[in-house]
Design a protein around this motif. Structure first.
Motif, PDB file in Angstrom:
ATOM      1  N   PRO A  13      48.858  25.684  55.421  1.00 51.49           N
ATOM      2  CA  PRO A  13      49.739  25.393  56.647  1.00 51.49           C
ATOM      3  C   PRO A  13      51.048  25.065  56.153  1.00 51.49           C
ATOM      4  O   PRO A  13      51.188  24.302  55.154  1.00 51.49           O
ATOM      5  CB  PRO A  13      49.137  24.582  57.711  1.00 51.49           C
ATOM      6  CG  PRO A  13      48.044  23.588  56.779  1.00 51.49           C
ATOM      7  CD  PRO A  13      47.728  24.832  55.750  1.00 51.49           C
ATOM      8  N   GLU A  14      52.206  25.492  56.766  1.00 51.39           N
ATOM      9  CA  GLU A  14      53.738  25.051  56.231  1.00 51.39           C
ATOM     10  C   GLU A  14      53.742  23.340  56.586  1.00 51.39           C
ATOM     11  O   GLU A  14      54.320  22.496  55.840  1.00 51.39           O
ATOM     12  CB  GLU A  14      54.506  25.582  57.350  1.00 51.39           C
ATOM     13  CG  GLU A  14      54.497  27.191  57.236  1.00 51.39           C
ATOM     14  CD  GLU A  14      55.607  27.630  58.437  1.00 51.39           C
ATOM     15  OE1 GLU A  14      56.855  27.505  58.138  1.00 51.39           O
ATOM     16  OE2 GLU A  14      54.954  28.296  59.287  1.00 51.39           O
ATOM     17  N   SER A  15      52.916  22.521  57.180  1.00 58.17           N
ATOM     18  CA  SER A  15      53.053  21.280  57.331  1.00 58.17           C
ATOM     19  C   SER A  15      51.575  20.810  57.833  1.00 58.17           C
ATOM     20  O   SER A  15      50.757  21.511  58.406  1.00 58.17           O
ATOM     21  CB  SER A  15      54.056  20.761  58.293  1.00 58.17           C
ATOM     22  OG  SER A  15      53.681  21.285  59.537  1.00 58.17           O
ATOM     23  N   LEU A  26      40.891  23.460  59.358  1.00 57.77           N
ATOM     24  CA  LEU A  26      40.831  24.434  58.515  1.00 57.77           C
ATOM     25  C   LEU A  26      42.316  24.192  57.520  1.00 57.77           C
ATOM     26  O   LEU A  26      43.466  24.392  58.110  1.00 57.77           O
ATOM     27  CB  LEU A  26      41.112  25.833  59.151  1.00 57.77           C
ATOM     28  CG  LEU A  26      41.413  27.169  58.205  1.00 57.77           C
ATOM     29  CD1 LEU A  26      39.970  27.170  57.809  1.00 57.77           C
ATOM     30  CD2 LEU A  26      41.614  28.222  59.326  1.00 57.77           C
ATOM     31  N   ARG A  27      41.992  23.797  56.144  1.00 57.69           N
ATOM     32  CA  ARG A  27      42.936  23.230  55.486  1.00 57.69           C
ATOM     33  C   ARG A  27      43.654  24.334  54.662  1.00 57.69           C
ATOM     34  O   ARG A  27      44.789  24.233  54.180  1.00 57.69           O
ATOM     35  CB  ARG A  27      42.450  22.234  54.388  1.00 57.69           C
ATOM     36  CG  ARG A  27      42.321  21.015  55.152  1.00 57.69           C
ATOM     37  CD  ARG A  27      41.915  19.765  54.220  1.00 57.69           C
ATOM     38  NE  ARG A  27      41.475  18.564  54.888  1.00 57.69           N
ATOM     39  CZ  ARG A  27      40.865  17.807  54.589  1.00 57.69           C
ATOM     40  NH1 ARG A  27      40.351  17.828  53.317  1.00 57.69           N
ATOM     41  NH2 ARG A  27      40.813  16.538  55.318  1.00 57.69           N
ATOM     42  N   GLY A  28      43.099  25.407  54.638  1.00 57.00           N
ATOM     43  CA  GLY A  28      43.587  26.639  53.823  1.00 57.00           C
ATOM     44  C   GLY A  28      42.828  27.990  54.165  1.00 57.00           C
ATOM     45  O   GLY A  28      41.650  28.021  55.101  1.00 57.00           O
ATOM     46  N   HIS A  61      52.988  29.962  52.604  1.00 55.90           N
ATOM     47  CA  HIS A  61      53.641  28.706  52.189  1.00 55.90           C
ATOM     48  C   HIS A  61      54.379  29.107  50.704  1.00 55.90           C
ATOM     49  O   HIS A  61      53.909  29.835  49.838  1.00 55.90           O
ATOM     50  CB  HIS A  61      52.512  27.868  51.847  1.00 55.90           C
ATOM     51  CG  HIS A  61      52.964  26.302  51.685  1.00 55.90           C
ATOM     52  ND1 HIS A  61      53.549  25.785  50.732  1.00 55.90           N
ATOM     53  CD2 HIS A  61      52.995  25.443  52.620  1.00 55.90           C
ATOM     54  CE1 HIS A  61      54.105  24.646  50.882  1.00 55.90           C
ATOM     55  NE2 HIS A  61      53.652  24.323  52.128  1.00 55.90           N
ATOM     56  N   ARG A  62      55.685  28.466  50.937  1.00 51.45           N
ATOM     57  CA  ARG A  62      56.428  28.758  49.797  1.00 51.45           C
ATOM     58  C   ARG A  62      56.091  28.268  48.494  1.00 51.45           C
ATOM     59  O   ARG A  62      56.113  29.102  47.520  1.00 51.45           O
ATOM     60  CB  ARG A  62      57.904  28.334  50.020  1.00 51.45           C
ATOM     61  CG  ARG A  62      57.988  26.672  50.109  1.00 51.45           C
ATOM     62  CD  ARG A  62      59.285  26.171  50.447  1.00 51.45           C
ATOM     63  NE  ARG A  62      59.378  24.641  50.513  1.00 51.45           N
ATOM     64  CZ  ARG A  62      58.727  23.897  51.428  1.00 51.45           C
ATOM     65  NH1 ARG A  62      58.241  24.356  52.480  1.00 51.45           N
ATOM     66  NH2 ARG A  62      58.946  22.653  51.531  1.00 51.45           N
ATOM     67  N   ASP A  63      55.353  27.300  48.233  1.00 55.40           N
ATOM     68  CA  ASP A  63      54.566  26.771  47.163  1.00 55.40           C
ATOM     69  C   ASP A  63      53.517  27.758  46.628  1.00 55.40           C
ATOM     70  O   ASP A  63      53.404  28.020  45.474  1.00 55.40           O
ATOM     71  CB  ASP A  63      53.997  25.396  47.249  1.00 55.40           C
ATOM     72  CG  ASP A  63      55.134  24.161  47.671  1.00 55.40           C
ATOM     73  OD1 ASP A  63      56.320  24.525  47.204  1.00 55.40           O
ATOM     74  OD2 ASP A  63      54.717  23.185  47.869  1.00 55.40           O
TER      75      ASP A  63
END
Length: 144
Positions: A13-15, A26-28, A61-63
């Motif tokens: 998630p973005e944040s 759900l972390r990813g 996500h940008r990262d």
């Protein structure tokens, strides 16, 4: 004996505030699956790479994008996760042909799977498997 080495890349998630918490945290979410098939000599004989269209974290996500070099457009053209787990069985060679795979850049699931395969080639795999089996037997006896 043949071996399959798998690796997956995940979006997040973005944040923390946008993290899905219900019905489970759900972390990813998987966005790429890579696999290599090794023959008895631990040489790569086939490979598979699948981009997975996100369902929960649709914005990349940008990262994650910077780390994997996967673009949002590639994911929009990816397969829904359910389709990556079809009941029909295909060989890895067929999957490579079907998905019209091309070489990929560093730090993606396929290259990670190849790196893992390279590590496995350096191991005495038969001894490792035997030691692992013994450890599991001892652990099961200790727990029981």
């Amino acid at each position: 004996m043949k071996y399959i080495v798998l690796d997956m890349e995940w979006n997040r998630p973005e944040s923390r505030a946008k993290c899905i918490k219900s019905p489970v945290r759900l972390r990813g979410e998987i966005i790429q699956i890579g696999a290599v098939m090794l023959n008895e000599d631990l040489q790569e004989v086939s490979s598979l790479e699948i981009k997975v269209k996100p369902r929960f974290y649709r914005k990349l996500h940008r990262d994650v994008q910077a780390l994997t070099s996967i673009s949002p457009q590639e994911l929009q053209n990816g397969l829904p996760f359910q389709e990556t787990l079809e009941n029909r069985q295909f060989s890895l060679d067929y999957a490579v042909y079907y998905f019209e795979l091309k070489g990929s850049k560093g730090h993606d699931a396929l290259n990670d799977a190849r790196d893992t395969a390279a590590v496995i080639r350096e191991l005495d795999l038969e001894t490792f498997i035997e030691e692992e089996r013994e450890w599991r037997k001892e652990s099961a006896t200790t727990i029981a």
